[in-house]
Design an enzyme around this catalytic site. Structure first.
Site, short mmCIF file in Angstrom:
data_model
loop_
_atom_site.label_atom_id
_atom_site.label_comp_id
_atom_site.label_asym_id
_atom_site.label_seq_id
_atom_site.Cartn_x
_atom_site.Cartn_y
_atom_site.Cartn_z
N HIS A 195 -7.80 5.41 7.11
CA HIS A 195 -9.10 5.22 6.49
C HIS A 195 -9.28 3.72 6.29
O HIS A 195 -8.37 2.94 6.55
CB HIS A 195 -9.21 5.95 5.14
CG HIS A 195 -8.29 5.41 4.10
ND1 HIS A 195 -6.96 5.75 4.03
CD2 HIS A 195 -8.48 4.52 3.09
CE1 HIS A 195 -6.38 5.12 3.03
NE2 HIS A 195 -7.29 4.35 2.44
N ASP A 236 0.86 -1.17 0.00
CA ASP A 236 0.00 0.00 0.00
C ASP A 236 0.90 1.23 0.00
O ASP A 236 2.14 1.11 -0.06
CB ASP A 236 -0.93 -0.03 1.22
CG ASP A 236 -2.21 0.75 1.00
OD1 ASP A 236 -2.33 1.45 -0.03
OD2 ASP A 236 -3.10 0.68 1.87
N HIS A 264 -2.44 -0.15 -3.98
CA HIS A 264 -2.92 1.19 -3.64
C HIS A 264 -3.63 1.86 -4.81
O HIS A 264 -3.11 1.91 -5.93
CB HIS A 264 -1.74 2.06 -3.22
CG HIS A 264 -2.12 3.50 -3.01
ND1 HIS A 264 -2.80 3.94 -1.90
CD2 HIS A 264 -1.93 4.60 -3.80
CE1 HIS A 264 -3.00 5.24 -2.00
NE2 HIS A 264 -2.49 5.67 -3.15
N GLU A 289 -8.22 -2.34 6.83
CA GLU A 289 -7.51 -3.07 5.78
C GLU A 289 -6.53 -4.08 6.35
O GLU A 289 -6.35 -5.18 5.81
CB GLU A 289 -6.80 -2.06 4.87
CG GLU A 289 -7.78 -1.18 4.13
CD GLU A 289 -7.12 -0.04 3.38
OE1 GLU A 289 -5.97 -0.21 2.91
OE2 GLU A 289 -7.74 1.04 3.26
N HIS A 349 -1.64 1.16 6.53
CA HIS A 349 -2.09 2.26 7.39
C HIS A 349 -3.20 1.79 8.31
O HIS A 349 -3.82 0.73 8.08
CB HIS A 349 -2.59 3.43 6.54
CG HIS A 349 -3.69 3.03 5.60
ND1 HIS A 349 -5.00 2.93 5.98
CD2 HIS A 349 -3.65 2.66 4.29
CE1 HIS A 349 -5.73 2.54 4.96
NE2 HIS A 349 -4.94 2.36 3.90
N GLU A 355 0.03 4.63 1.83
CA GLU A 355 -0.06 5.62 2.91
C GLU A 355 0.95 5.38 4.02
O GLU A 355 1.34 6.31 4.73
CB GLU A 355 -1.48 5.63 3.50
CG GLU A 355 -2.53 6.22 2.58
CD GLU A 355 -3.14 5.21 1.62
OE1 GLU A 355 -4.13 5.54 0.95
OE2 GLU A 355 -2.62 4.07 1.54
#
Length: 276
Positions: free
Chosen positions: A115, A8, A60, A134, A104, A10
């Site tokens: 998020h 990912d 991502h 996630e 994240h 972030e």
């Protein structure tokens, strides 16, 4: 040894803002190179531990962030979308271990760029009544496939979330959240050396495959918009305990795949791309 790496953005070293991680952002080109450096550190660690087959999944946003020419030559890259298995596309029972890079924390946490899958569209999520984002959903799905997660990298909040979900997973904090768009950054070379070391150490002893649970699970998602929830009720098996919440019962990884359908429906209603 076959290793799977889900990447990912972030939680990548040095990145703190939407401008760093979204294709329209002014610092996105730099961000995607930083992303490659973190994943290359993980690949070097896997190679040092004896990995002979390494698959990297760009997990991502548009899933076209990693430049193939910037990736370590020991790995193959899964790039682009749509992907039925989202952040775990290409993961199979033949993989010996999974590594999560740049992850994240979930929606509501005060972590960097926190998020759950769709920015402001998803307010909260639960798996069998347990708050999940996630990290937890990907971990649970990998376990259902029979692949252990050995290492996770991200900010300190993501690392804490992983430890609370499964304390056996090694974590590497590459930055320390000051707020949702601010962090105390670990020096880049130090962070990448820590990633490489953690992956090498985590894979030095053959990871033990998790017990595959066949029991059904319940995934519950609360959306910001009631219109998303009511639209999803058109999918067989989806129920709604209230006007903004939907849930479904099933076994992982099928439930994870169904959630991907929910996100595509939500994206079509909001003109927003899921960015994970």
């Amino acid at each position: 040894m076959r290793i799977y790496i889900s990447v990912d953005m972030e939680g990548i070293t040095g990145l703190v803002d939407a401008d760093d991680v979204q294709p329209s952002g002014r610092d996105y080109e730099r961000g995607r190179l930083m992303m490659a450096e973190d994943v290359n550190a993980a690949i070097r660690g896997a190679v040092a531990a004896g990995a002979t087959d390494i698959t990297v999944n760009d997990a991502h946003g548009p899933m076209r962030n990693l430049l193939p020419e910037a990736l370590h030559p020991a790995a193959r890259l899964i790039r682009g979308k749509p992907k039925q298995m989202l952040m775990l596309e290409g993961l199979t029972p033949e993989h010996d271990a999974a590594v999560f890079v740049g992850y994240h924390s979930r929606a509501g946490a005060l972590g960097v760029l926190s998020h759950s899958f769709m920015g402001h569209e998803i307010e909260d999520m639960w798996l069998d009544g347990r708050p999940v984002g996630e990290i937890g959903l990907a971990h649970a799905t990998a376990a259902a496939i029979g692949v252990p997660v050995t290492v996770l990298t991200g900010d300190d909040c993501a690392c804490t979330e992983m430890t609370e979900w499964d304390a056996s997973v090694r974590t590497v904090a590459v930055k320390y959240a000051r707020d949702r768009f601010a962090a105390d950054l670990r020096p880049s070379e130090e962070a990448r050396a820590a990633i490489e070391e953690a992956v090498a150490a985590g894979l030095a002893v053959p990871p033990k495959a998790p017990a595959v649970a066949a029991a059904p699970s319940t995934l519950t998602v609360r959306w910001q918009s009631a219109s998303i929830a009511v639209t999803l009720l058109g999918i067989p098996g989806v129920t709604s305990p209230d006007s903004r919440t939907v849930q479904a019962h099933g076994t992982l990884p099928d439930l994870y795949r169904l959630f991907g359908v929910w996100m595509r429906v939500a994206a079509s209603l909001t003109n927003q791309h899921p960015y994970c």
